[in-house]
Design a protein around this motif. Structure first.
Motif, PDB file in Angstrom:
ATOM      1  N   LEU A  75      -9.363  14.005  36.908  1.00 42.61           N
ATOM      2  CA  LEU A  75      -9.722  13.316  35.672  1.00 42.61           C
ATOM      3  C   LEU A  75      -9.703  11.814  35.865  1.00 42.61           C
ATOM      4  O   LEU A  75     -10.126  11.071  35.012  1.00 42.61           O
ATOM      5  N   THR A  76      -9.206  11.359  36.993  1.00 41.54           N
ATOM      6  CA  THR A  76      -8.994   9.930  37.178  1.00 41.54           C
ATOM      7  C   THR A  76     -10.081   9.244  37.993  1.00 41.54           C
ATOM      8  O   THR A  76     -10.195   8.038  37.960  1.00 41.54           O
ATOM      9  N   THR A  77     -10.865   9.975  38.737  1.00 41.71           N
ATOM     10  CA  THR A  77     -11.882   9.352  39.584  1.00 41.71           C
ATOM     11  C   THR A  77     -13.237   9.422  38.895  1.00 41.71           C
ATOM     12  O   THR A  77     -13.699  10.507  38.579  1.00 41.71           O
ATOM     13  N   PRO A  78     -13.857   8.285  38.656  1.00 44.07           N
ATOM     14  CA  PRO A  78     -15.175   8.319  38.016  1.00 44.07           C
ATOM     15  C   PRO A  78     -16.174   9.123  38.844  1.00 44.07           C
ATOM     16  O   PRO A  78     -16.185   9.043  40.066  1.00 44.07           O
ATOM     17  N   ARG A  79     -16.994   9.891  38.141  1.00 44.31           N
ATOM     18  CA  ARG A  79     -17.972  10.723  38.830  1.00 44.31           C
ATOM     19  C   ARG A  79     -18.931   9.903  39.686  1.00 44.31           C
ATOM     20  O   ARG A  79     -19.374  10.352  40.727  1.00 44.31           O
ATOM     21  N   ALA A  80     -19.230   8.700  39.261  1.00 39.76           N
ATOM     22  CA  ALA A  80     -20.168   7.870  40.017  1.00 39.76           C
ATOM     23  C   ALA A  80     -19.657   7.594  41.424  1.00 39.76           C
ATOM     24  O   ALA A  80     -20.433   7.495  42.370  1.00 39.76           O
ATOM     25  N   ARG A  81     -18.355   7.502  41.584  1.00 38.09           N
ATOM     26  CA  ARG A  81     -17.791   7.211  42.899  1.00 38.09           C
ATOM     27  C   ARG A  81     -18.109   8.322  43.889  1.00 38.09           C
ATOM     28  O   ARG A  81     -18.357   8.080  45.051  1.00 38.09           O
ATOM     29  N   TYR A  82     -18.107   9.572  43.437  1.00 38.30           N
ATOM     30  CA  TYR A  82     -18.449  10.683  44.323  1.00 38.30           C
ATOM     31  C   TYR A  82     -19.911  10.613  44.742  1.00 38.30           C
ATOM     32  O   TYR A  82     -20.242  10.904  45.882  1.00 38.30           O
ATOM     33  N   ALA A  83     -20.768  10.218  43.849  1.00 43.49           N
ATOM     34  CA  ALA A  83     -22.189  10.091  44.176  1.00 43.49           C
ATOM     35  C   ALA A  83     -22.421   8.958  45.170  1.00 43.49           C
ATOM     36  O   ALA A  83     -23.360   9.007  45.965  1.00 43.49           O
ATOM     37  N   LEU A  84     -21.560   7.947  45.152  1.00 44.44           N
ATOM     38  CA  LEU A  84     -21.702   6.796  46.044  1.00 44.44           C
ATOM     39  C   LEU A  84     -21.111   7.037  47.429  1.00 44.44           C
ATOM     40  O   LEU A  84     -21.348   6.256  48.344  1.00 44.44           O
ATOM     41  N   ASP A  85     -20.351   8.107  47.598  1.00 43.39           N
ATOM     42  CA  ASP A  85     -19.692   8.368  48.886  1.00 43.39           C
ATOM     43  C   ASP A  85     -20.632   8.334  50.089  1.00 43.39           C
ATOM     44  O   ASP A  85     -20.291   7.721  51.107  1.00 43.39           O
ATOM     45  N   PRO A  86     -21.820   8.947  50.056  1.00 45.62           N
ATOM     46  CA  PRO A  86     -22.686   8.888  51.242  1.00 45.62           C
ATOM     47  C   PRO A  86     -23.084   7.466  51.629  1.00 45.62           C
ATOM     48  O   PRO A  86     -23.123   7.124  52.811  1.00 45.62           O
ATOM     49  N   VAL A  87     -23.348   6.621  50.641  1.00 46.36           N
ATOM     50  CA  VAL A  87     -23.728   5.230  50.927  1.00 46.36           C
ATOM     51  C   VAL A  87     -22.508   4.464  51.441  1.00 46.36           C
ATOM     52  O   VAL A  87     -22.611   3.665  52.374  1.00 46.36           O
ATOM     53  N   PHE A  88     -21.346   4.728  50.851  1.00 42.94           N
ATOM     54  CA  PHE A  88     -20.094   4.121  51.301  1.00 42.94           C
ATOM     55  C   PHE A  88     -19.838   4.458  52.770  1.00 42.94           C
ATOM     56  O   PHE A  88     -19.584   3.573  53.593  1.00 42.94           O
ATOM     57  N   VAL A  89     -19.919   5.740  53.119  1.00 42.87           N
ATOM     58  CA  VAL A  89     -19.660   6.171  54.499  1.00 42.87           C
ATOM     59  C   VAL A  89     -20.693   5.567  55.447  1.00 42.87           C
ATOM     60  O   VAL A  89     -20.353   5.138  56.555  1.00 42.87           O
ATOM     61  N   GLN A  90     -21.944   5.485  55.026  1.00 40.21           N
ATOM     62  CA  GLN A  90     -22.984   4.874  55.861  1.00 40.21           C
ATOM     63  C   GLN A  90     -22.625   3.426  56.190  1.00 40.21           C
ATOM     64  O   GLN A  90     -22.715   3.005  57.353  1.00 40.21           O
ATOM     65  N   CYS A  91     -22.189   2.660  55.200  1.00 40.47           N
ATOM     66  CA  CYS A  91     -21.784   1.264  55.439  1.00 40.47           C
ATOM     67  C   CYS A  91     -20.616   1.199  56.416  1.00 40.47           C
ATOM     68  O   CYS A  91     -20.639   0.413  57.367  1.00 40.47           O
ATOM     69  N   VAL A  92     -19.607   2.032  56.194  1.00 38.44           N
ATOM     70  CA  VAL A  92     -18.422   2.014  57.052  1.00 38.44           C
ATOM     71  C   VAL A  92     -18.783   2.403  58.483  1.00 38.44           C
ATOM     72  O   VAL A  92     -18.297   1.785  59.442  1.00 38.44           O
ATOM     73  N   LEU A  93     -19.639   3.387  58.655  1.00 34.21           N
ATOM     74  CA  LEU A  93     -20.045   3.777  60.012  1.00 34.21           C
ATOM     75  C   LEU A  93     -20.778   2.637  60.719  1.00 34.21           C
ATOM     76  O   LEU A  93     -20.580   2.409  61.919  1.00 34.21           O
TER      77      LEU A  93
END
Length: 142
Positions: A75-93
């Motif tokens: 209930l604490t993590t905004p749903r948008a953050r999960y959708a952004l995970d692939p772009v986040f991981v791409q940047c980190v890689l």
């Protein structure tokens, strides 16, 4: 009569990318450089929480909610953050490949960080940090 009226959030800063689709279609090295500078330039520590980077991605794209997406068990993590995970991981890689920042985990979920590496720190203190970071990202891709 309702006391509070719910209105959609409006970004206070103009977005650079148009929503999630804009982030996903962005030039990866350009996006990674922009997010890296947002996360580490002027930061007080070499350690940055993943939530900080996800917040930068949200601000760049104006993504606040992702309609139709559900996340079970939280209930604490905004749903948008999960959708952004692939772009986040791409940047980190891309950062890791360029040796400018990397992931660090010390066994506890509470201790997941992104860490500024020495090459990244040197790029940030130069005359043109954006160009230096972009050069490192481009060199690592070839």
């Amino acid at each position: 009569m309702a006391i509070f009226k719910r209105t959609p959030a409006v970004p206070t800063v103009p977005t650079v990318y148009q929503g999630l689709a804009g982030l996903e279609s962005a030039v990866p090295a350009e996006l990674a450089a922009r997010v890296f500078l947002g996360a580490f330039a002027g930061a007080e520590s070499r350690h940055v929480r993943p939530e900080t980077v996800l917040g930068i991605l949200q601000r760049l794209s104006g993504v606040d909610e992702v309609p139709g997406m559900t996340v079970r068990g939280t209930l604490t993590t905004p749903r948008a953050r999960y959708a952004l995970d692939p772009v986040f991981v791409q940047c980190v890689l891309l950062w890791e490949r360029a040796l400018i920042a990397g992931r660090l985990s010390r066994g506890s979920e509470a201790y997941h960080h992104l860490v500024l590496l020495p090459m990244g720190a040197r790029a940030l203190v130069g005359a043109d940090p954006e160009a230096a970071v972009r050069t490192l990202l481009d060199l690592s891709a070839s």
